[in-house]
Design a protein around this motif. Structure first.
Motif, PDB file in Angstrom:
ATOM      1  N   TRP A 168       0.832  -1.207   0.000  1.00 28.21           N
ATOM      2  CA  TRP A 168       0.000   0.000   0.000  1.00 28.21           C
ATOM      3  C   TRP A 168       0.866   1.257   0.000  1.00 28.21           C
ATOM      4  O   TRP A 168       0.624   2.190  -0.778  1.00 28.21           O
ATOM      5  N   ALA A 169       1.887   1.293   0.855  1.00 24.05           N
ATOM      6  CA  ALA A 169       2.781   2.453   0.904  1.00 24.05           C
ATOM      7  C   ALA A 169       3.515   2.629  -0.419  1.00 24.05           C
ATOM      8  O   ALA A 169       3.714   3.753  -0.895  1.00 24.05           O
ATOM      9  N   SER A 170       3.913   1.507  -1.036  1.00 25.32           N
ATOM     10  CA  SER A 170       4.571   1.558  -2.339  1.00 25.32           C
ATOM     11  C   SER A 170       3.661   2.196  -3.381  1.00 25.32           C
ATOM     12  O   SER A 170       4.083   3.025  -4.188  1.00 25.32           O
ATOM     13  N   ALA A 171       2.388   1.811  -3.351  1.00 23.95           N
ATOM     14  CA  ALA A 171       1.427   2.378  -4.302  1.00 23.95           C
ATOM     15  C   ALA A 171       1.244   3.873  -4.072  1.00 23.95           C
ATOM     16  O   ALA A 171       1.131   4.650  -5.029  1.00 23.95           O
ATOM     17  N   CYS A 172       1.223   4.290  -2.815  1.00 26.60           N
ATOM     18  CA  CYS A 172       1.059   5.712  -2.502  1.00 26.60           C
ATOM     19  C   CYS A 172       2.243   6.531  -3.028  1.00 26.60           C
ATOM     20  O   CYS A 172       2.056   7.621  -3.587  1.00 26.60           O
ATOM     21  N   CYS A 194      -4.523   4.247  -7.436  1.00 32.12           N
ATOM     22  CA  CYS A 194      -5.395   4.633  -6.323  1.00 32.12           C
ATOM     23  C   CYS A 194      -6.368   3.504  -6.006  1.00 32.12           C
ATOM     24  O   CYS A 194      -6.620   3.183  -4.842  1.00 32.12           O
ATOM     25  N   LEU A 195      -6.927   2.896  -7.054  1.00 31.04           N
ATOM     26  CA  LEU A 195      -7.838   1.772  -6.867  1.00 31.04           C
ATOM     27  C   LEU A 195      -7.135   0.609  -6.185  1.00 31.04           C
ATOM     28  O   LEU A 195      -7.656   0.005  -5.241  1.00 31.04           O
ATOM     29  N   LEU A 196      -5.931   0.281  -6.664  1.00 29.38           N
ATOM     30  CA  LEU A 196      -5.175  -0.831  -6.095  1.00 29.38           C
ATOM     31  C   LEU A 196      -4.859  -0.582  -4.625  1.00 29.38           C
ATOM     32  O   LEU A 196      -5.018  -1.462  -3.776  1.00 29.38           O
ATOM     33  N   ALA A 197      -4.370   0.619  -4.320  1.00 25.90           N
ATOM     34  CA  ALA A 197      -3.958   0.924  -2.952  1.00 25.90           C
ATOM     35  C   ALA A 197      -5.146   0.842  -1.984  1.00 25.90           C
ATOM     36  O   ALA A 197      -5.044   0.249  -0.908  1.00 25.90           O
ATOM     37  N   ALA A 198      -6.278   1.422  -2.363  1.00 21.35           N
ATOM     38  CA  ALA A 198      -7.447   1.381  -1.494  1.00 21.35           C
ATOM     39  C   ALA A 198      -7.945  -0.044  -1.301  1.00 21.35           C
ATOM     40  O   ALA A 198      -8.339  -0.441  -0.193  1.00 21.35           O
ATOM     41  N   GLU A 199      -7.907  -0.843  -2.367  1.00 23.76           N
ATOM     42  CA  GLU A 199      -8.364  -2.227  -2.280  1.00 23.76           C
ATOM     43  C   GLU A 199      -7.497  -3.040  -1.333  1.00 23.76           C
ATOM     44  O   GLU A 199      -7.987  -3.856  -0.543  1.00 23.76           O
ATOM     45  N   VAL A 200      -6.182  -2.825  -1.384  1.00 20.78           N
ATOM     46  CA  VAL A 200      -5.251  -3.556  -0.517  1.00 20.78           C
ATOM     47  C   VAL A 200      -5.517  -3.238   0.953  1.00 20.78           C
ATOM     48  O   VAL A 200      -5.586  -4.130   1.801  1.00 20.78           O
ATOM     49  N   LEU A 201      -5.682  -1.969   1.285  1.00 18.59           N
ATOM     50  CA  LEU A 201      -5.914  -1.576   2.668  1.00 18.59           C
ATOM     51  C   LEU A 201      -7.276  -2.075   3.154  1.00 18.59           C
ATOM     52  O   LEU A 201      -7.424  -2.530   4.298  1.00 18.59           O
ATOM     53  N   PHE A 202      -8.267  -2.014   2.292  1.00 20.62           N
ATOM     54  CA  PHE A 202      -9.602  -2.507   2.626  1.00 20.62           C
ATOM     55  C   PHE A 202      -9.573  -4.004   2.932  1.00 20.62           C
ATOM     56  O   PHE A 202     -10.158  -4.470   3.914  1.00 20.62           O
ATOM     57  N   GLU A 203      -8.887  -4.778   2.106  1.00 17.13           N
ATOM     58  CA  GLU A 203      -8.816  -6.226   2.314  1.00 17.13           C
ATOM     59  C   GLU A 203      -8.081  -6.575   3.604  1.00 17.13           C
ATOM     60  O   GLU A 203      -8.452  -7.505   4.309  1.00 17.13           O
ATOM     61  N   GLU A 207      12.742   4.976  -6.651  1.00 11.11           N
ATOM     62  CA  GLU A 207      13.535   3.935  -5.999  1.00 11.11           C
ATOM     63  C   GLU A 207      12.918   3.491  -4.675  1.00 11.11           C
ATOM     64  O   GLU A 207      12.956   2.304  -4.327  1.00 11.11           O
ATOM     65  N   LEU A 208      12.315   4.418  -3.928  1.00 11.15           N
ATOM     66  CA  LEU A 208      11.671   4.020  -2.673  1.00 11.15           C
ATOM     67  C   LEU A 208      10.415   3.198  -2.955  1.00 11.15           C
ATOM     68  O   LEU A 208      10.118   2.237  -2.239  1.00 11.15           O
ATOM     69  N   THR A 209       9.684   3.551  -3.998  1.00  7.57           N
ATOM     70  CA  THR A 209       8.521   2.754  -4.408  1.00  7.57           C
ATOM     71  C   THR A 209       8.934   1.313  -4.659  1.00  7.57           C
ATOM     72  O   THR A 209       8.288   0.365  -4.193  1.00  7.57           O
ATOM     73  N   SER A 210      10.010   1.140  -5.408  1.00  7.98           N
ATOM     74  CA  SER A 210      10.485  -0.204  -5.748  1.00  7.98           C
ATOM     75  C   SER A 210      10.933  -0.964  -4.507  1.00  7.98           C
ATOM     76  O   SER A 210      10.618  -2.143  -4.339  1.00  7.98           O
ATOM     77  N   ALA A 211      11.670  -0.290  -3.621  1.00 12.87           N
ATOM     78  CA  ALA A 211      12.176  -0.956  -2.417  1.00 12.87           C
ATOM     79  C   ALA A 211      11.031  -1.445  -1.528  1.00 12.87           C
ATOM     80  O   ALA A 211      11.094  -2.546  -0.963  1.00 12.87           O
ATOM     81  N   LEU A 212       9.969  -0.663  -1.415  1.00 11.05           N
ATOM     82  CA  LEU A 212       8.834  -1.062  -0.579  1.00 11.05           C
ATOM     83  C   LEU A 212       8.068  -2.241  -1.172  1.00 11.05           C
ATOM     84  O   LEU A 212       7.452  -3.022  -0.441  1.00 11.05           O
ATOM     85  N   LEU A 254      15.370   2.932   4.486  1.00  8.98           N
ATOM     86  CA  LEU A 254      14.243   3.850   4.299  1.00  8.98           C
ATOM     87  C   LEU A 254      12.924   3.088   4.223  1.00  8.98           C
ATOM     88  O   LEU A 254      11.888   3.569   4.711  1.00  8.98           O
ATOM     89  N   ALA A 255      12.966   1.905   3.618  1.00  4.11           N
ATOM     90  CA  ALA A 255      11.754   1.085   3.554  1.00  4.11           C
ATOM     91  C   ALA A 255      11.320   0.670   4.956  1.00  4.11           C
ATOM     92  O   ALA A 255      10.130   0.709   5.291  1.00  4.11           O
ATOM     93  N   LEU A 256      12.267   0.298   5.806  1.00  2.73           N
ATOM     94  CA  LEU A 256      11.938  -0.076   7.183  1.00  2.73           C
ATOM     95  C   LEU A 256      11.365   1.112   7.944  1.00  2.73           C
ATOM     96  O   LEU A 256      10.487   0.954   8.799  1.00  2.73           O
ATOM     97  N   LEU A 257      11.843   2.310   7.626  1.00  2.00           N
ATOM     98  CA  LEU A 257      11.322   3.509   8.276  1.00  2.00           C
ATOM     99  C   LEU A 257       9.839   3.710   7.935  1.00  2.00           C
ATOM    100  O   LEU A 257       9.049   4.144   8.776  1.00  2.00           O
ATOM    101  N   VAL A 258       9.459   3.364   6.710  1.00  2.00           N
ATOM    102  CA  VAL A 258       8.057   3.455   6.304  1.00  2.00           C
ATOM    103  C   VAL A 258       7.255   2.295   6.895  1.00  2.00           C
ATOM    104  O   VAL A 258       6.109   2.453   7.302  1.00  2.00           O
ATOM    105  N   TYR A 259       7.883   1.109   6.958  1.00  2.00           N
ATOM    106  CA  TYR A 259       7.204  -0.077   7.476  1.00  2.00           C
ATOM    107  C   TYR A 259       6.888   0.022   8.973  1.00  2.00           C
ATOM    108  O   TYR A 259       5.915  -0.561   9.453  1.00  2.00           O
ATOM    109  N   ALA A 260       7.706   0.739   9.734  1.00  3.52           N
ATOM    110  CA  ALA A 260       7.584   0.744  11.196  1.00  3.52           C
ATOM    111  C   ALA A 260       6.175   1.074  11.698  1.00  3.52           C
ATOM    112  O   ALA A 260       5.678   0.403  12.614  1.00  3.52           O
ATOM    113  N   PRO A 261       5.489   2.086  11.137  1.00  2.00           N
ATOM    114  CA  PRO A 261       4.126   2.381  11.637  1.00  2.00           C
ATOM    115  C   PRO A 261       3.135   1.243  11.433  1.00  2.00           C
ATOM    116  O   PRO A 261       2.083   1.214  12.079  1.00  2.00           O
TER     117      PRO A 261
END
Length: 471
Positions: free
Chosen positions: A98-102, A304-313, A363-368, A418-425
C-alpha cells in the motif's frame, strides 16, 4: 454499508488485463531511455531486461497458478503473504504494498509537472512549490472521481489504457523507421565501464528501475474478487505482462540508437520526449507530452484503486483497524481511499524536499514493493511443494524466489533502511487492529520480527540525522 457487501463478479478478462497494463504503463515507461542510459550501456541494459523479464515472468506465472489453485484467496498479493506466513507478516506485506502504491502515485505528479514545466517554467522539473500545489490539487480531484464508484473508475482506466498505448506505439514506429542508427547503437554497446563499472554492476544498478516499471503485474490478482471467472485472473496477468514487457524493452533499446549514451542519460524527464524530439523536431516533445498526460492520469487512477483495495482487504481480514472497512453508497471503500490520499499527500511533501524528487520516489517505491513480491514467491513455492507437487511449478516458484531475493540485494542498504522507516508504523496499526477485536497480537517469532523492523527504522532515523544517508 459494511465490509460484508459482496461485489458483483462481472469483470471479464479484457478488463482485468487492462488493470494490469494500466497499472504497469504509467510514468516509468516514459523515463526508461534516460534512466537506463545513466546506469548501463546496450549490453548491460539487454542483460538487465533478460534478468528482470525472466524473473518477473516467473513471478507472473506464480500469480497465475495461485489464482487457480487457491480460489479461496481474494486480493492476491495481500492474501498470499497472510496465508503463507501468518497474520502479522501478511499485514506487513499489505502495508508495504500500500505504501509503495502511494509513493508511486507521487511519481506520477512529479513527472507530469516536469513535463508541463517545459512550457510552464514555474513547475520546474516537478520539484517547485507550484509543482507541489499542482500535485496536491490533482490527487484530491482524483479522490473525488474514484469515490463515485470502482466500476466506473475501472471503465475509465480501460479507456485511458488504450489511449496511452497509441502514442508509445507511434513513438516506436517513428524512431525505428526514421531515427535509429546501428552505428550509434553499437557505439553504446558496452557503455563507459570506467564510469558505469563492469557490466554486472550496470545490471544491478538498473534493477530498481525495472521493478518500478513492472509494478502492477499483480493488478488482476488484487481485483480477483471482481473477476467473472477465476481462471481469467491468471490469463489477464500473463497477457498483460508479456504485452508490457515487449513495450518496455523496445522503448529502452531504441533510445540507444538515436544518440550517444551520455546525451541520452542527460535528457530531461520524460526522456522519451527528448528522444523523439531528436528525431522529428520540437513537435515530438509535445506529442509525447500529451501521451504522457493521458498515461500518467490513467495509471494514477489504477494505482489509487489498487492501494485502497489492498488496505480494505487487510481490514476485512482483521489485520488493520476496523474503520478501514467502511464503504460509501457507491460501494467504494471510502475510509481506505481517504487513507490512501492522505498518505500520498504526506509522501508528496517528503519528496518535495529530496534532491531528485522523481528518482527518490521511484527507488523508494520499488524498495517497498520487494517484500510483498518476495513473500508471494515464497508462498508460491510453499504451495508447489505441497501434496499435489508438480516439478514445473516448483521450478517456476524457485526462480521467482531467487529473483526477488536478488532484487533485495540490488536495492542496497540505503533504500532498505528507508523502507523499514516506512514499514515501522505498520506494527502500530496491527496492534490497534488486533486489540480492538480481542485477538492475540504477536506470536513469539512475530514479536521478534517486530523488534527487528523497529530497530531498522531507528537505524534509518540515526543515519538520516547524521547525514549517512540522504533523501
Amino acid at each position: 454499508m459494511t465490509a460484508t457487501h459482496a461485489p458483483a463478479r462481472t469483470w471479464p478478462m479484457p478488463v482485468l488485463a487492462s488493470m494490469v497494463i494500466g497499472s504497469m504503463v504509467g510514468a516509468g515507461v516514459f523515463s526508461l531511455p534516460s534512466s537506463f542510459a545513466g546506469s548501463a550501456g546496450v549490453a548491460g541494459a539487454a542483460i538487465a531486461w533478460a534478468v528482470a523479464g525472466g524473473g518477473m515472468l516467473m513471478l507472473a506465472l506464480v500469480f497465475q497458478r495461485l489464482a487457480v489453485r487457491r480460489p479461496d484467496l481474494d486480493s492476491g498479493i495481500v492474501a498470499y503473504a497472510r496465508a503463507g506466513f501468518g497474520s502479522y507478516v501478511g499485514f506487513f506485506s499489505a502495508f508495504g504494498y500500500w505504501a509503495s502504491a502511494c509513493i508511486a502515485n507521487v511519481t506520477y505528479w512529479v513527472l507530469l509537472s516536469s513535463t508541463l514545466g517545459a512550457v510552464v517554467p514555474g513547475l520546474g522539473e516537478g520539484d517547485t512549490g507550484w509543482a507541489f500545489l499542482f500535485g496536491t490539487v490533482g490527487l484530491w480531484l482524483f479522490h473525488l472521481v474514484i469515490a463515485r464508484g470502482v466500476s466506473q473508475a475501472a471503465l475509465l482506466n480501460a479507456i485511458t489504457t488504450v489511449a496511452k498505448i497509441v502514442p508509445l506505439v507511434l513513438f516506436l514506429a517513428i524512431v525505428a523507421v526514421g531515427g535509429f542508427s546501428w552505428d550509434v547503437f553499437l557505439e553504446n554497446l558496452r557503455g563507459d565501464t570506467t564510469v558505469l563499472g563492469p557490466v554486472a554492476e550496470q545490471v544491478r544498478a538498473t534493477m530498481l528501475v525495472t521493478v518500478f516499471v513492472f509494478l502492477g503485474v499483480e493488478g488482476a490478482s488484487v481485483y480477483s474478487r471482481y473477476a467473472r471467472r477465476r481462471e481469467d485472473v491468471g490469463r489477464a496477468t500473463v497477457v498483460g505482462f508479456l504485452s508490457v514487457l515487449a513495450l518496455f524493452v523496445a522503448v529502452t533499446m531504441l533510445g540507444y540508437g538515436v544518440m550517444p549514451r551520455e546525451e541520452l542519460a542527460g535528457l530531461r524527464q520524460p526522456s522519451v520526449a527528448g528522444v523523439l524530439e531528436a528525431v522529428v523536431g520540437p513537435w515530438g516533445s509535445w506529442f509525447i507530452g500529451i501521451g504522457l498526460g493521458i498515461s500518467v492520469l490513467g495509471a494514477y487512477l489504477a494505482w489509487c484503486l489498487l492501494a485502497a483495495e489492498v488496505l480494505f482487504e487487510a481490514a476485512t481480514q482483521e489485520d488493520a483497524p476496523r474503520f478501514l472497512t467502511r464503504m460509501n453508497r457507491h460501494g467504494v471503500p471510502i475510509a481506505a481511499l481517504t487513507a490512501t490520499s492522505v498518505a500520498t499527500q504526506a509522501f508528496l511533501i517528503v519528496t518535495h524536499f529530496s534532491a531528485s524528487a522523481f528518482d527518490f520516489s521511484l527507488e523508494l517505491t520499488s524498495a517497498l514493493a520487494l517484500l510483498p513480491y518476495l513473500l508471494t514467491a515464497g508462498f508460491g513455492l510453499k504451495e508447489a511443494l505441497g501434496p499435489r507437487r508438480w516439478s514445473g511449478a516448483v521450478a517456476i516458484a524457485s526462480i521467482a524466489v531467487v529473483y526477488t531475493a536478488y532484487l533485495v540485494y540490488a536495492a542496497g542498504m540505503k533504500y532498505l533502511l528507508l523502507a523499514l522507516l516506512v514499514y515501522a508504523p505498520a506494527s502500530l496499526l496491527y496492534v490497534w487492529a488486533r486489540r480492538e477485536r480481542g485477538l492475540r497480537v504477536f506470536t513469539p517469532w512475530e514479536a521478534a520480527l517486530c523488534v527487528g523492523s523497529v530497530t531498522g527504522a531507528v537505524v534509518a532515523v540515526v543515519a538520516l540525522a547524521t547525514g549517512t544517508i540522504t533523501l
